[in-house]
Design an enzyme around this catalytic site. Structure first.
Site, PDB file in Angstrom:
ATOM      1  N   LYS A  41       3.271  -3.678   1.085  1.00  0.00           N
ATOM      2  CA  LYS A  41       3.406  -3.479  -0.358  1.00  0.00           C
ATOM      3  C   LYS A  41       4.696  -4.095  -0.863  1.00  0.00           C
ATOM      4  O   LYS A  41       5.782  -3.827  -0.337  1.00  0.00           O
ATOM      5  CB  LYS A  41       3.403  -1.967  -0.646  1.00  0.00           C
ATOM      6  N   ASP A  93      -4.272   4.772  -8.019  1.00  0.00           N
ATOM      7  CA  ASP A  93      -2.833   4.956  -8.225  1.00  0.00           C
ATOM      8  C   ASP A  93      -2.521   6.406  -8.591  1.00  0.00           C
ATOM      9  O   ASP A  93      -1.596   6.665  -9.361  1.00  0.00           O
ATOM     10  CB  ASP A  93      -2.303   3.986  -9.294  1.00  0.00           C
ATOM     11  N   HIS A 117      -5.612   2.558  -3.532  1.00  0.00           N
ATOM     12  CA  HIS A 117      -4.200   2.733  -3.952  1.00  0.00           C
ATOM     13  C   HIS A 117      -3.947   4.213  -4.265  1.00  0.00           C
ATOM     14  O   HIS A 117      -4.300   4.690  -5.330  1.00  0.00           O
ATOM     15  CB  HIS A 117      -3.916   1.877  -5.193  1.00  0.00           C
ATOM     16  N   HIS A 162       3.045  -4.722  -6.711  1.00  0.00           N
ATOM     17  CA  HIS A 162       3.374  -4.084  -7.985  1.00  0.00           C
ATOM     18  C   HIS A 162       3.884  -5.216  -8.870  1.00  0.00           C
ATOM     19  O   HIS A 162       5.016  -5.662  -8.712  1.00  0.00           O
ATOM     20  CB  HIS A 162       4.424  -2.983  -7.814  1.00  0.00           C
ATOM     21  N   HIS A 203      -0.922   7.586  -3.867  1.00  0.00           N
ATOM     22  CA  HIS A 203       0.361   8.158  -3.470  1.00  0.00           C
ATOM     23  C   HIS A 203       0.072   9.569  -2.993  1.00  0.00           C
ATOM     24  O   HIS A 203      -0.293  10.441  -3.796  1.00  0.00           O
ATOM     25  CB  HIS A 203       1.332   8.186  -4.655  1.00  0.00           C
ATOM     26  N   HIS A 225      -3.172  -2.120  -9.805  1.00  0.00           N
ATOM     27  CA  HIS A 225      -3.194  -1.437 -11.111  1.00  0.00           C
ATOM     28  C   HIS A 225      -2.943  -2.373 -12.291  1.00  0.00           C
ATOM     29  O   HIS A 225      -1.957  -2.227 -13.016  1.00  0.00           O
ATOM     30  CB  HIS A 225      -2.229  -0.245 -11.142  1.00  0.00           C
TER      31      HIS A 225
HETATM   32  C1  NCD Z   1       3.990   5.591  -8.879  1.00  0.00           C
HETATM   33  C2  NCD Z   1       4.686   6.768  -8.205  1.00  0.00           C
HETATM   34  O1  NCD Z   1       4.938   7.775  -8.872  1.00  0.00           O
HETATM   35  O2  NCD Z   1       4.935   6.682  -6.995  1.00  0.00           O
HETATM   36  N1  NCD Z   1       4.051   5.776 -10.296  1.00  0.00           N
HETATM   37  C3  NCD Z   1       3.249   5.218 -11.225  1.00  0.00           C
HETATM   38  O3  NCD Z   1       3.492   5.400 -12.419  1.00  0.00           O
HETATM   39  N2  NCD Z   1       2.197   4.499 -10.887  1.00  0.00           N
HETATM   40  C4  NCD Z   1       4.583   4.315  -8.429  1.00  0.00           C
HETATM   41  C5  NCD Z   1       3.779   3.089  -8.793  1.00  0.00           C
HETATM   42  O4  NCD Z   1       2.665   2.889  -8.304  1.00  0.00           O
HETATM   43  O5  NCD Z   1       4.274   2.313  -9.621  1.00  0.00           O
HETATM   44 ZN    ZN Z   2       1.141   3.196  -7.247  1.00  0.00          ZN
END
Ligand code: NCD
Ligand code: ZN
Length: 347
Positions: free
Chosen positions: A101, A249, A15, A138, A17, A176
Protein backbone atom coordinates in the site's frame (compact mmCIF):
# COMPACT_ATOMS: atom_id res chain seq x y z
CA UNK A 1 -42.28 -8.17 -10.30
CA UNK A 2 -40.23 -6.95 -7.36
CA UNK A 3 -37.30 -9.11 -6.51
CA UNK A 4 -37.36 -10.10 -2.83
CA UNK A 5 -34.21 -12.16 -2.46
CA UNK A 6 -30.79 -11.73 -3.93
CA UNK A 7 -28.21 -14.52 -3.90
CA UNK A 8 -24.64 -13.71 -4.83
CA UNK A 9 -21.43 -15.63 -5.09
CA UNK A 10 -19.72 -14.86 -1.78
CA UNK A 11 -18.14 -11.41 -2.15
CA UNK A 12 -14.77 -10.04 -0.99
CA UNK A 13 -13.88 -6.62 0.35
CA UNK A 14 -10.75 -5.32 -1.37
CA UNK A 15 -10.09 -2.50 1.15
CA UNK A 16 -10.76 -2.66 4.90
CA UNK A 17 -9.36 -1.17 8.09
CA UNK A 18 -9.72 -3.76 10.84
CA UNK A 19 -7.59 -1.85 13.38
CA UNK A 20 -6.14 -3.71 16.35
CA UNK A 21 -6.79 -4.63 19.98
CA UNK A 22 -10.29 -4.08 21.32
CA UNK A 23 -11.38 -2.29 18.15
CA UNK A 24 -10.31 -5.26 16.02
CA UNK A 25 -12.24 -7.59 18.31
CA UNK A 26 -15.30 -5.44 17.88
CA UNK A 27 -15.25 -4.79 14.15
CA UNK A 28 -13.72 -7.87 12.50
CA UNK A 29 -16.83 -10.01 12.42
CA UNK A 30 -18.89 -7.32 10.70
CA UNK A 31 -16.62 -7.85 7.72
CA UNK A 32 -16.30 -11.63 8.09
CA UNK A 33 -20.04 -12.25 8.22
CA UNK A 34 -20.49 -11.09 4.63
CA UNK A 35 -17.09 -11.26 2.92
CA UNK A 36 -14.94 -14.36 2.35
CA UNK A 37 -11.71 -12.39 2.05
CA UNK A 38 -10.60 -8.87 2.68
CA UNK A 39 -7.55 -6.83 1.77
CA UNK A 40 -6.47 -5.53 5.17
CA UNK A 41 -4.92 -2.09 5.33
CA UNK A 42 -1.61 -1.85 7.19
CA UNK A 43 -2.01 1.64 8.71
CA UNK A 44 -1.69 0.57 12.33
CA UNK A 45 0.47 2.33 14.90
CA UNK A 46 3.19 1.29 14.23
CA UNK A 47 2.44 0.39 10.61
CA UNK A 48 2.79 -3.11 9.20
CA UNK A 49 6.09 -2.88 7.34
CA UNK A 50 7.63 -6.32 7.83
CA UNK A 51 6.67 -9.89 7.05
CA UNK A 52 6.80 -10.78 10.75
CA UNK A 53 4.47 -7.93 11.68
CA UNK A 54 2.03 -8.99 8.98
CA UNK A 55 2.04 -12.61 10.19
CA UNK A 56 1.44 -11.49 13.77
CA UNK A 57 -1.36 -9.13 12.68
CA UNK A 58 -2.93 -11.86 10.57
CA UNK A 59 -2.91 -14.14 13.61
CA UNK A 60 -4.65 -11.47 15.69
CA UNK A 61 -7.29 -11.03 13.00
CA UNK A 62 -7.88 -14.77 12.74
CA UNK A 63 -8.24 -14.94 16.51
CA UNK A 64 -10.83 -12.13 16.42
CA UNK A 65 -13.09 -13.82 13.86
CA UNK A 66 -15.16 -16.92 14.68
CA UNK A 67 -13.43 -19.85 12.95
CA UNK A 68 -16.65 -21.06 11.34
CA UNK A 69 -16.77 -17.97 9.15
CA UNK A 70 -13.89 -19.33 7.08
CA UNK A 71 -12.68 -15.77 6.63
CA UNK A 72 -9.30 -15.09 5.01
CA UNK A 73 -7.51 -11.81 5.72
CA UNK A 74 -5.22 -10.81 2.85
CA UNK A 75 -2.32 -8.82 4.22
CA UNK A 76 -0.64 -5.75 2.79
CA UNK A 77 2.72 -4.09 3.39
CA UNK A 78 2.85 -0.41 4.28
CA UNK A 79 5.40 1.24 2.02
CA UNK A 80 7.80 3.65 3.66
CA UNK A 81 10.70 5.66 2.27
CA UNK A 82 13.10 3.02 3.56
CA UNK A 83 11.30 -0.29 3.08
CA UNK A 84 13.36 -2.88 1.20
CA UNK A 85 12.34 -4.58 -2.01
CA UNK A 86 13.63 -7.86 -0.56
CA UNK A 87 11.19 -7.71 2.36
CA UNK A 88 8.26 -7.16 -0.01
CA UNK A 89 9.42 -9.97 -2.27
CA UNK A 90 9.91 -12.38 0.63
CA UNK A 91 6.47 -11.59 2.04
CA UNK A 92 4.89 -12.10 -1.36
CA UNK A 93 6.71 -15.36 -2.05
CA UNK A 94 5.82 -16.68 1.42
CA UNK A 95 2.15 -15.96 0.81
CA UNK A 96 1.98 -13.29 3.52
CA UNK A 97 1.73 -10.09 1.47
CA UNK A 98 -0.95 -10.03 -1.19
CA UNK A 99 -0.16 -6.43 -2.09
CA UNK A 100 1.64 -3.30 -0.89
CA UNK A 101 0.00 0.00 0.00
CA UNK A 102 1.24 3.41 -0.97
CA UNK A 103 0.23 6.18 1.40
CA UNK A 104 1.64 9.54 0.43
CA UNK A 105 3.14 10.82 3.68
CA UNK A 106 0.51 12.55 5.84
CA UNK A 107 -2.29 12.04 3.33
CA UNK A 108 -4.64 10.31 5.76
CA UNK A 109 -5.05 8.47 9.09
CA UNK A 110 -1.75 6.93 10.28
CA UNK A 111 0.19 7.84 7.19
CA UNK A 112 3.01 9.74 8.91
CA UNK A 113 5.40 6.93 7.94
CA UNK A 114 4.19 6.94 4.34
CA UNK A 115 6.22 7.74 1.28
CA UNK A 116 7.47 11.34 1.02
CA UNK A 117 8.52 11.04 -2.62
CA UNK A 118 7.79 8.17 -4.94
CA UNK A 119 11.39 8.34 -6.18
CA UNK A 120 12.39 6.92 -2.78
CA UNK A 121 10.65 3.61 -3.45
CA UNK A 122 11.67 3.20 -7.05
CA UNK A 123 13.56 -0.10 -6.53
CA UNK A 124 10.58 -1.46 -4.60
CA UNK A 125 8.17 -0.54 -7.39
CA UNK A 126 10.47 -2.06 -10.00
CA UNK A 127 10.53 -5.31 -8.05
CA UNK A 128 6.76 -5.25 -7.69
CA UNK A 129 6.38 -4.68 -11.41
CA UNK A 130 8.66 -7.61 -12.12
CA UNK A 131 6.82 -9.95 -9.75
CA UNK A 132 3.29 -8.71 -10.50
CA UNK A 133 2.64 -7.61 -6.90
CA UNK A 134 -0.33 -5.22 -6.84
CA UNK A 135 0.37 -1.68 -5.69
CA UNK A 136 -2.61 -0.22 -3.83
CA UNK A 137 -2.65 3.53 -4.00
CA UNK A 138 -4.11 6.20 -1.79
CA UNK A 139 -4.24 8.67 -4.65
CA UNK A 140 -3.97 12.13 -3.13
CA UNK A 141 -1.24 14.73 -3.12
CA UNK A 142 -0.57 16.43 0.18
CA UNK A 143 0.84 19.83 -0.79
CA UNK A 144 -0.79 22.49 1.36
CA UNK A 145 -1.33 24.66 -1.71
CA UNK A 146 -3.56 22.07 -3.40
CA UNK A 147 -7.23 22.32 -2.52
CA UNK A 148 -8.49 19.22 -0.74
CA UNK A 149 -11.17 18.69 -3.38
CA UNK A 150 -8.49 18.60 -6.10
CA UNK A 151 -5.97 16.34 -4.40
CA UNK A 152 -7.00 13.16 -6.15
CA UNK A 153 -7.04 14.68 -9.63
CA UNK A 154 -3.65 16.34 -9.10
CA UNK A 155 -2.21 13.03 -7.89
CA UNK A 156 -3.30 11.30 -11.09
CA UNK A 157 -1.89 14.05 -13.26
CA UNK A 158 1.42 14.55 -11.47
CA UNK A 159 2.25 11.21 -9.81
CA UNK A 160 0.29 8.19 -11.00
CA UNK A 161 0.06 9.09 -14.67
CA UNK A 162 3.84 9.54 -15.09
CA UNK A 163 4.52 6.43 -12.97
CA UNK A 164 2.32 4.22 -15.13
CA UNK A 165 4.06 5.52 -18.24
CA UNK A 166 7.44 4.61 -16.80
CA UNK A 167 6.33 1.25 -15.43
CA UNK A 168 3.54 -0.01 -17.66
CA UNK A 169 3.79 -3.49 -16.17
CA UNK A 170 3.06 -2.29 -12.62
CA UNK A 171 -0.30 -3.62 -11.45
CA UNK A 172 -2.15 -0.83 -9.65
CA UNK A 173 -5.40 -0.52 -7.77
CA UNK A 174 -6.39 3.09 -7.36
CA UNK A 175 -8.25 2.86 -4.08
CA UNK A 176 -11.54 4.50 -3.15
CA UNK A 177 -11.90 6.71 -6.22
CA UNK A 178 -14.05 9.79 -5.79
CA UNK A 179 -14.15 11.68 -9.09
CA UNK A 180 -15.28 11.46 -12.67
CA UNK A 181 -11.68 12.21 -13.63
CA UNK A 182 -10.55 9.06 -11.83
CA UNK A 183 -13.23 6.99 -13.52
CA UNK A 184 -12.04 8.18 -16.91
CA UNK A 185 -8.38 7.74 -15.96
CA UNK A 186 -8.97 4.12 -14.93
CA UNK A 187 -11.09 3.34 -17.98
CA UNK A 188 -8.40 4.75 -20.26
CA UNK A 189 -5.61 2.84 -18.50
CA UNK A 190 -4.23 -0.57 -19.38
CA UNK A 191 -5.53 -3.85 -17.99
CA UNK A 192 -2.97 -3.41 -15.20
CA UNK A 193 -4.98 -0.56 -13.71
CA UNK A 194 -8.18 -1.03 -11.69
CA UNK A 195 -10.04 0.84 -8.95
CA UNK A 196 -12.10 0.17 -5.86
CA UNK A 197 -15.27 2.10 -5.11
CA UNK A 198 -16.62 2.44 -1.59
CA UNK A 199 -20.25 2.05 -0.56
CA UNK A 200 -20.28 5.58 0.85
CA UNK A 201 -18.85 7.40 -2.15
CA UNK A 202 -21.73 5.95 -4.14
CA UNK A 203 -24.18 7.68 -1.79
CA UNK A 204 -22.56 10.73 -0.22
CA UNK A 205 -21.55 13.95 -1.90
CA UNK A 206 -20.08 17.01 -0.24
CA UNK A 207 -23.49 18.49 0.43
CA UNK A 208 -24.30 15.53 2.64
CA UNK A 209 -21.28 16.46 4.69
CA UNK A 210 -21.71 20.23 4.84
CA UNK A 211 -25.29 21.39 4.24
CA UNK A 212 -27.40 22.17 7.30
CA UNK A 213 -24.53 21.59 9.70
CA UNK A 214 -21.20 19.81 9.59
CA UNK A 215 -21.64 16.04 9.67
CA UNK A 216 -18.48 14.37 10.88
CA UNK A 217 -19.76 10.86 10.17
CA UNK A 218 -19.83 11.68 6.46
CA UNK A 219 -16.20 12.80 6.56
CA UNK A 220 -13.65 10.46 5.07
CA UNK A 221 -10.60 10.62 2.86
CA UNK A 222 -10.55 11.09 0.01
CA UNK A 223 -13.31 13.53 0.87
CA UNK A 224 -16.63 13.20 -0.96
CA UNK A 225 -16.83 15.53 -3.96
CA UNK A 226 -19.61 17.22 -5.94
CA UNK A 227 -22.76 15.33 -6.85
CA UNK A 228 -21.69 14.93 -10.47
CA UNK A 229 -18.73 12.88 -9.31
CA UNK A 230 -20.92 10.63 -7.21
CA UNK A 231 -23.10 10.06 -10.25
CA UNK A 232 -20.04 9.16 -12.33
CA UNK A 233 -18.96 6.65 -9.66
CA UNK A 234 -22.43 5.10 -9.62
CA UNK A 235 -22.33 4.73 -13.37
CA UNK A 236 -18.89 3.12 -13.26
CA UNK A 237 -19.85 0.71 -10.47
CA UNK A 238 -22.91 -0.63 -12.26
CA UNK A 239 -21.33 -0.59 -15.72
CA UNK A 240 -20.06 -4.15 -15.61
CA UNK A 241 -16.56 -2.91 -16.42
CA UNK A 242 -14.26 -5.29 -14.50
CA UNK A 243 -11.81 -2.47 -13.75
CA UNK A 244 -14.16 -1.30 -10.99
CA UNK A 245 -14.78 -3.47 -7.98
CA UNK A 246 -15.86 -3.44 -4.35
CA UNK A 247 -13.65 -2.02 -1.62
CA UNK A 248 -15.53 -0.52 1.32
CA UNK A 249 -12.69 1.34 3.02
CA UNK A 250 -14.62 0.69 6.22
CA UNK A 251 -12.63 2.80 8.67
CA UNK A 252 -13.96 2.76 12.22
CA UNK A 253 -13.18 5.57 14.62
CA UNK A 254 -14.75 5.95 18.03
CA UNK A 255 -17.63 8.38 18.15
CA UNK A 256 -15.76 10.87 20.32
CA UNK A 257 -12.87 10.93 17.84
CA UNK A 258 -15.21 11.85 14.99
CA UNK A 259 -17.45 14.25 16.89
CA UNK A 260 -14.60 16.55 17.76
CA UNK A 261 -13.14 19.94 16.88
CA UNK A 262 -10.68 18.01 14.71
CA UNK A 263 -12.59 14.90 13.75
CA UNK A 264 -10.96 11.81 12.26
CA UNK A 265 -11.53 10.77 8.65
CA UNK A 266 -13.23 7.45 8.07
CA UNK A 267 -16.66 5.88 7.69
CA UNK A 268 -17.53 2.62 9.42
CA UNK A 269 -19.52 0.85 6.75
CA UNK A 270 -18.80 -2.81 7.53
CA UNK A 271 -22.09 -3.43 9.42
CA UNK A 272 -24.14 -2.42 6.36
CA UNK A 273 -21.76 -2.78 3.46
CA UNK A 274 -23.30 -5.31 1.11
CA UNK A 275 -26.78 -4.00 1.93
CA UNK A 276 -25.69 -0.48 1.03
CA UNK A 277 -24.19 -1.55 -2.29
CA UNK A 278 -27.37 -3.55 -3.03
CA UNK A 279 -29.49 -0.50 -2.36
CA UNK A 280 -27.38 1.62 -4.70
CA UNK A 281 -27.34 -0.99 -7.46
CA UNK A 282 -31.10 -1.39 -7.16
CA UNK A 283 -31.62 2.37 -7.38
CA UNK A 284 -29.58 2.26 -10.58
CA UNK A 285 -31.73 -0.59 -11.92
CA UNK A 286 -28.68 -2.81 -11.96
CA UNK A 287 -29.03 -5.44 -9.22
CA UNK A 288 -27.90 -8.00 -11.78
CA UNK A 289 -24.53 -6.25 -12.00
CA UNK A 290 -23.76 -6.49 -8.29
CA UNK A 291 -22.26 -9.98 -8.39
CA UNK A 292 -19.57 -9.06 -10.89
CA UNK A 293 -18.64 -5.93 -8.93
CA UNK A 294 -18.72 -7.60 -5.51
CA UNK A 295 -17.55 -11.14 -6.17
CA UNK A 296 -15.78 -11.54 -9.52
CA UNK A 297 -13.87 -8.52 -10.78
CA UNK A 298 -11.74 -8.24 -7.63
CA UNK A 299 -10.43 -11.82 -7.64
CA UNK A 300 -9.94 -11.63 -11.39
CA UNK A 301 -7.66 -8.61 -10.95
CA UNK A 302 -5.82 -10.12 -7.98
CA UNK A 303 -5.48 -13.44 -9.84
CA UNK A 304 -7.22 -15.32 -7.07
CA UNK A 305 -9.99 -17.94 -7.39
CA UNK A 306 -13.63 -16.94 -7.10
CA UNK A 307 -15.27 -17.92 -3.82
CA UNK A 308 -17.39 -21.05 -3.85
CA UNK A 309 -20.18 -20.23 -1.40
CA UNK A 310 -23.00 -17.72 -1.65
CA UNK A 311 -24.68 -15.09 0.48
CA UNK A 312 -28.35 -14.19 0.36
CA UNK A 313 -29.95 -10.81 0.93
CA UNK A 314 -33.64 -10.48 1.71
CA UNK A 315 -35.84 -7.50 1.06
CA UNK A 316 -36.61 -6.60 4.64
CA UNK A 317 -36.71 -3.01 5.82
CA UNK A 318 -34.17 -2.79 8.62
CA UNK A 319 -33.45 0.09 10.97
CA UNK A 320 -29.77 0.80 11.41
CA UNK A 321 -28.98 1.79 15.00
CA UNK A 322 -27.70 5.26 15.86
CA UNK A 323 -24.54 3.71 17.32
CA UNK A 324 -22.96 0.33 17.94
CA UNK A 325 -21.33 -0.36 21.28
CA UNK A 326 -18.99 -2.93 22.76
CA UNK A 327 -17.53 -2.27 26.19
CA UNK A 328 -16.20 1.28 26.14
CA UNK A 329 -16.22 1.56 22.37
CA UNK A 330 -19.03 3.40 20.66
CA UNK A 331 -19.07 3.82 16.88
CA UNK A 332 -21.62 5.42 14.59
CA UNK A 333 -22.04 3.21 11.51
CA UNK A 334 -22.75 4.31 7.96
CA UNK A 335 -26.53 4.64 7.41
CA UNK A 336 -27.07 5.19 11.18
CA UNK A 337 -30.70 6.00 11.90
CA UNK A 338 -31.83 5.05 8.38
CA UNK A 339 -34.03 2.19 7.26
CA UNK A 340 -32.37 0.02 4.67
CA UNK A 341 -34.20 -2.06 2.10
CA UNK A 342 -32.05 -5.19 2.10
CA UNK A 343 -30.79 -7.40 4.86
CA UNK A 344 -28.12 -10.09 4.79
CA UNK A 345 -29.60 -13.44 5.81
CA UNK A 346 -27.35 -15.05 8.41
CA UNK A 347 -27.17 -18.85 8.35
C1 NCD B 1 -8.82 5.68 6.71
C2 NCD B 1 -8.54 5.34 8.17
O1 NCD B 1 -9.23 5.86 9.05
O2 NCD B 1 -7.63 4.53 8.42
N1 NCD B 1 -9.68 6.82 6.67
C3 NCD B 1 -10.49 7.20 5.66
O3 NCD B 1 -11.10 8.27 5.73
N2 NCD B 1 -10.65 6.44 4.59
C4 NCD B 1 -7.56 5.87 5.97
C5 NCD B 1 -7.72 5.90 4.47
O4 NCD B 1 -8.09 4.90 3.84
O5 NCD B 1 -7.50 6.98 3.90
ZN1 ZN C 1 -8.64 3.13 3.56
Amino acid sequence: MTQNTLTLRKPDDWHVHLRDGAMLEFVADFTARQFARAIVMPNLTPPVTTVDQAIAYRDRINAAVPAERGFTPLMTAYLTDTISADEIERGFREGVFTAAKLYPQNATTNSAHGVSDIANIRPVLERMEKLGIPLLVHGEVVSPDIDIFDREAVFLDTVLGPLLKEMPGLRVVLEHITTEHSVEFVKAGSENLAATITAHHLRIDRNDMLVGGIRPHAYCLPVAKRRLHKLALRKAAVSGNPKFFLGTDTAPHERHAKESACGCAGIFSAPVAIESYAQTFEEEGALGKLEGFASEFGPAFYRLPFNEGTITLKRQPTDIPAALEAGDIKIVPFHAGEAMAWRLVED
